[in-house]
Motif scaffolding. Sequence first.
Motif, PDB file in Angstrom:
ATOM      1  N   GLN A   1    -110.001  54.425  13.081  1.00 53.33           N
ATOM      2  CA  GLN A   1    -109.056  53.479  13.654  1.00 53.33           C
ATOM      3  C   GLN A   1    -109.670  52.088  13.526  1.00 53.33           C
ATOM      4  O   GLN A   1    -110.656  51.777  14.201  1.00 53.33           O
ATOM      5  N   PRO A   2    -109.134  51.246  12.639  1.00 49.00           N
ATOM      6  CA  PRO A   2    -109.708  49.902  12.473  1.00 49.00           C
ATOM      7  C   PRO A   2    -109.616  49.086  13.756  1.00 49.00           C
ATOM      8  O   PRO A   2    -108.605  49.117  14.456  1.00 49.00           O
ATOM      9  N   VAL A   3    -110.700  48.397  14.072  1.00 42.28           N
ATOM     10  CA  VAL A   3    -110.749  47.519  15.244  1.00 42.28           C
ATOM     11  C   VAL A   3    -111.154  46.137  14.745  1.00 42.28           C
ATOM     12  O   VAL A   3    -112.282  45.933  14.283  1.00 42.28           O
ATOM     13  N   GLU A   4    -110.217  45.199  14.813  1.00 43.05           N
ATOM     14  CA  GLU A   4    -110.483  43.848  14.324  1.00 43.05           C
ATOM     15  C   GLU A   4    -111.320  43.086  15.360  1.00 43.05           C
ATOM     16  O   GLU A   4    -110.911  42.939  16.514  1.00 43.05           O
ATOM     17  N   LEU A   5    -112.473  42.642  14.922  1.00 38.36           N
ATOM     18  CA  LEU A   5    -113.397  41.940  15.817  1.00 38.36           C
ATOM     19  C   LEU A   5    -113.634  40.512  15.358  1.00 38.36           C
ATOM     20  O   LEU A   5    -113.550  40.207  14.162  1.00 38.36           O
ATOM     21  N   THR A   6    -113.947  39.694  16.308  1.00 45.32           N
ATOM     22  CA  THR A   6    -114.458  38.359  16.014  1.00 45.32           C
ATOM     23  C   THR A   6    -115.917  38.318  16.421  1.00 45.32           C
ATOM     24  O   THR A   6    -116.262  38.624  17.563  1.00 45.32           O
ATOM     25  N   GLU A   7    -116.771  37.994  15.473  1.00 42.26           N
ATOM     26  CA  GLU A   7    -118.202  37.889  15.746  1.00 42.26           C
ATOM     27  C   GLU A   7    -118.540  36.436  16.037  1.00 42.26           C
ATOM     28  O   GLU A   7    -118.285  35.549  15.225  1.00 42.26           O
ATOM     29  N   ILE A   8    -119.082  36.195  17.211  1.00 44.54           N
ATOM     30  CA  ILE A   8    -119.429  34.843  17.644  1.00 44.54           C
ATOM     31  C   ILE A   8    -120.935  34.809  17.892  1.00 44.54           C
ATOM     32  O   ILE A   8    -121.437  35.491  18.789  1.00 44.54           O
ATOM     33  N   THR A   9    -121.647  34.032  17.089  1.00 44.13           N
ATOM     34  CA  THR A   9    -123.101  33.954  17.228  1.00 44.13           C
ATOM     35  C   THR A   9    -123.489  32.574  17.745  1.00 44.13           C
ATOM     36  O   THR A   9    -123.415  31.577  17.019  1.00 44.13           O
ATOM     37  N   PRO A  10    -123.886  32.493  19.017  1.00 43.54           N
ATOM     38  CA  PRO A  10    -124.239  31.184  19.581  1.00 43.54           C
ATOM     39  C   PRO A  10    -125.586  30.704  19.060  1.00 43.54           C
ATOM     40  O   PRO A  10    -126.474  31.500  18.742  1.00 43.54           O
ATOM     41  N   GLY A  11    -125.731  29.411  18.977  1.00 42.84           N
ATOM     42  CA  GLY A  11    -127.014  28.838  18.593  1.00 42.84           C
ATOM     43  C   GLY A  11    -128.048  29.046  19.688  1.00 42.84           C
ATOM     44  O   GLY A  11    -127.712  29.268  20.854  1.00 42.84           O
ATOM     45  N   ASP A  12    -129.318  28.961  19.304  1.00 45.45           N
ATOM     46  CA  ASP A  12    -130.385  29.221  20.275  1.00 45.45           C
ATOM     47  C   ASP A  12    -131.046  27.940  20.777  1.00 45.45           C
ATOM     48  O   ASP A  12    -132.129  27.967  21.348  1.00 45.45           O
ATOM     49  N   ASN A  13    -130.363  26.810  20.563  1.00 50.05           N
ATOM     50  CA  ASN A  13    -130.942  25.530  21.001  1.00 50.05           C
ATOM     51  C   ASN A  13    -130.129  24.882  22.116  1.00 50.05           C
ATOM     52  O   ASN A  13    -130.274  23.687  22.389  1.00 50.05           O
ATOM     53  N   THR A  14    -129.296  25.657  22.794  1.00 49.11           N
ATOM     54  CA  THR A  14    -128.468  25.112  23.867  1.00 49.11           C
ATOM     55  C   THR A  14    -129.327  24.698  25.063  1.00 49.11           C
ATOM     56  O   THR A  14    -130.265  25.405  25.443  1.00 49.11           O
ATOM     57  N   VAL A  15    -128.986  23.568  25.630  1.00 58.30           N
ATOM     58  CA  VAL A  15    -129.646  23.069  26.840  1.00 58.30           C
ATOM     59  C   VAL A  15    -128.584  22.849  27.901  1.00 58.30           C
ATOM     60  O   VAL A  15    -127.524  22.293  27.623  1.00 58.30           O
ATOM     61  N   LEU A  16    -128.848  23.316  29.109  1.00 57.78           N
ATOM     62  CA  LEU A  16    -127.951  23.067  30.239  1.00 57.78           C
ATOM     63  C   LEU A  16    -128.579  21.983  31.100  1.00 57.78           C
ATOM     64  O   LEU A  16    -129.662  22.166  31.663  1.00 57.78           O
ATOM     65  N   THR A  17    -127.901  20.853  31.182  1.00 55.31           N
ATOM     66  CA  THR A  17    -128.416  19.713  31.947  1.00 55.31           C
ATOM     67  C   THR A  17    -127.728  19.650  33.313  1.00 55.31           C
ATOM     68  O   THR A  17    -126.495  19.666  33.397  1.00 55.31           O
ATOM     69  N   ILE A  18    -128.541  19.595  34.354  1.00 54.04           N
ATOM     70  CA  ILE A  18    -128.037  19.504  35.724  1.00 54.04           C
ATOM     71  C   ILE A  18    -128.399  18.122  36.271  1.00 54.04           C
ATOM     72  O   ILE A  18    -129.583  17.770  36.355  1.00 54.04           O
ATOM     73  N   ALA A  19    -127.380  17.352  36.634  1.00 57.42           N
ATOM     74  CA  ALA A  19    -127.618  15.989  37.119  1.00 57.42           C
ATOM     75  C   ALA A  19    -127.016  15.812  38.509  1.00 57.42           C
ATOM     76  O   ALA A  19    -125.950  16.362  38.820  1.00 57.42           O
ATOM     77  N   GLY A  20    -127.731  15.061  39.346  1.00 56.95           N
ATOM     78  CA  GLY A  20    -127.207  14.770  40.678  1.00 56.95           C
ATOM     79  C   GLY A  20    -128.311  14.661  41.701  1.00 56.95           C
ATOM     80  O   GLY A  20    -129.432  15.119  41.490  1.00 56.95           O
ATOM     81  N   ASN A  21    -127.986  14.007  42.801  1.00 59.61           N
ATOM     82  CA  ASN A  21    -128.933  13.821  43.897  1.00 59.61           C
ATOM     83  C   ASN A  21    -130.202  13.101  43.427  1.00 59.61           C
ATOM     84  O   ASN A  21    -131.318  13.392  43.877  1.00 59.61           O
ATOM     85  N   GLY A  22    -130.004  12.189  42.469  1.00 63.35           N
ATOM     86  CA  GLY A  22    -131.116  11.371  41.987  1.00 63.35           C
ATOM     87  C   GLY A  22    -132.029  12.062  40.993  1.00 63.35           C
ATOM     88  O   GLY A  22    -133.093  11.524  40.658  1.00 63.35           O
ATOM     89  N   LYS A  23    -131.649  13.241  40.509  1.00 61.96           N
ATOM     90  CA  LYS A  23    -132.501  13.970  39.572  1.00 61.96           C
ATOM     91  C   LYS A  23    -131.690  14.477  38.391  1.00 61.96           C
ATOM     92  O   LYS A  23    -130.484  14.697  38.488  1.00 61.96           O
ATOM     93  N   THR A  24    -132.378  14.677  37.286  1.00 61.15           N
ATOM     94  CA  THR A  24    -131.783  15.311  36.101  1.00 61.15           C
ATOM     95  C   THR A  24    -132.745  16.365  35.585  1.00 61.15           C
ATOM     96  O   THR A  24    -133.919  16.074  35.328  1.00 61.15           O
ATOM     97  N   LYS A  25    -132.261  17.605  35.455  1.00 63.12           N
ATOM     98  CA  LYS A  25    -133.099  18.695  34.979  1.00 63.12           C
ATOM     99  C   LYS A  25    -132.451  19.366  33.775  1.00 63.12           C
ATOM    100  O   LYS A  25    -131.227  19.555  33.731  1.00 63.12           O
ATOM    101  N   ASN A  26    -133.280  19.739  32.824  1.00 61.70           N
ATOM    102  CA  ASN A  26    -132.820  20.436  31.636  1.00 61.70           C
ATOM    103  C   ASN A  26    -133.281  21.891  31.689  1.00 61.70           C
ATOM    104  O   ASN A  26    -134.481  22.173  31.764  1.00 61.70           O
ATOM    105  N   LEU A  27    -132.335  22.818  31.664  1.00 61.16           N
ATOM    106  CA  LEU A  27    -132.652  24.241  31.686  1.00 61.16           C
ATOM    107  C   LEU A  27    -132.673  24.782  30.259  1.00 61.16           C
ATOM    108  O   LEU A  27    -131.762  24.519  29.470  1.00 61.16           O
ATOM    109  N   SER A  28    -133.723  25.541  29.957  1.00 59.80           N
ATOM    110  CA  SER A  28    -133.937  26.022  28.592  1.00 59.80           C
ATOM    111  C   SER A  28    -133.230  27.349  28.346  1.00 59.80           C
ATOM    112  O   SER A  28    -133.165  28.217  29.228  1.00 59.80           O
TER     113      SER A  28
END
Length: 546
Positions: free
Chosen positions: A88-115
């Motif tokens: 039974q064919p199952v049509e898929l979408t393959e999504i490969t995220p990059g490995d260099n994403t950074v999540l930046t949290i800003a507020g309360n006078g500080k900025t932090k980058n999560l790896s």
Amino acid sequence: MKIMSSFALAITATALSLTTFSSSAKTFEQAYDNISEKRLHQHIKTISSDEFEGRLPTSAGEKKVLDYLAKEFTQAGFKPGNNGSFLQPVELTEITPGDNTVLTIAGNGKTKNLSYVKDMVLGSSRVSELEAIKDSEIVFVGYGINAPEYKWNDYEGIDVKGKTVVMLVNDPGFESQIPSLFTGTAMTYYGRWTYKYEEASRQGAAAAIIVHETKPASYGWSVVTNGWTGPQYALYREDGNKDRVQLEGWLTLESTIDLFAQAGLDFKTYKRKAMQGPINKSLGLKATAAVESKIKRSTSYNFVATLEGSETKDEHVLLTGHWDHMGMDDALADDKIYNGAHDNATGIAGIIELAYALGSLDEAPKRSVTVIATTAEEQGLLGSKYYAQNPIYPLEKSVAAFNMDSLNILGQTQDLAVKGKGKSTIEDFLEVAAKKQNRNLVTEPNPSAGSYYRSDHFNFAKVGVPALYIGGGAIPLNDEVAAYKAKVQPEVRRCYHQVCDEYNPNWDLKGAIDDVRVIFDTMFQIADSDEWPQWSKSSEFQRPKK
């Protein structure tokens, strides 16, 4: 991937070595007794070998496992289940995220980058090469649950459109230990990560992030990083999954504690409040992140095989188990293959043995038995979800569903664990089968893991087909088995979704054989009767009214 031509070759294969059952007709008792530990070992060894390359959907490993299944099920006497095809064919979408994403949290006078990986994992279910959020308000939404039947709504009174919601894993009953809160320590579907992303999407959030904690998640951070990095799959949809949040992911506990501290809040305090009742709280912080992804459309396959019933052929008893695992990771230094011996070469091996037992009977049961070996289970139960949405045999004619996933390799038990115990009357038939082995039915040892909502049978339950998922037990048969279990169980836990999940010829599979036999017995009782198992009144699942 040219699969179809290889099936003709596989079907004509004549050398089957250890997999061959006696071709002579058998009584039920003879077929039951002939389910073999030796053959189960051989199937597991083969399917989880390096030659199968970790069985990633759409890979060369998929072709090899599907060829193997075609050979075995043809020999067992099953017919192709999809209009002359095993596929039974199952049509898929393959999504490969990059490995260099950074999540930046800003507020309360500080900025932090999560790896990426170290502190968090972010990706997207949208079919898009770039999804980003910028200065998105962060809101803590407790467990991220909207459950009217439990009078619980963490989104009440707040508009989260365009915002980033952060939520706890599992559901409120787990750590509160209050039996009347949801289902106490037993996880409901509201505790699953799949639900939490779905609900955040319905609420219009821009991003949804779950706080990882090992105990309530029932797995460590390495399982998250192995499972949510690299190629991710989704069922193909023409709208590109635009109804999903832009970004979805996980935070480590340490990063979450720091996040609340940056907001001037104590995480433990707010976690405690979240257990006591619905809660939402803006943290006064902003999130910024961009995920670049490579997009590829591909076709994978569910494997479908049927043994026609002797009377009511249009009624089907279903048996599921996933053939896929996590493939290979070339970034690893030494062992690069996720062999998936326990998860789920054992289950597929059990299905093959059960198929040979059914096929060897002197007369087939009244109803048909259909096996659906699914693809992309590890990516969110996608193969079974596709079948449930596109059934080959009508769901109203699907009598019951059984599932084999990660069979018991810890030795024989005095009891039989039922995941989601009490959900349907299939357990009435199961109890008869278990008594033949002098085993009593018990609730699974760790109901907080939500196992009933984490494997392929769940998608059949959601569309109303009563579904059973069992495995092993809590009480070893004797002291010798207890000593063996104490030695092997830590390794099993450590190797879940790791490259060390490899076949071991020293595994004691007698407990697995007991479970395969009890499923064979239970399935046969239902397939050879006119009874229709029903959901219990307390179950969250019911058959649709005609």
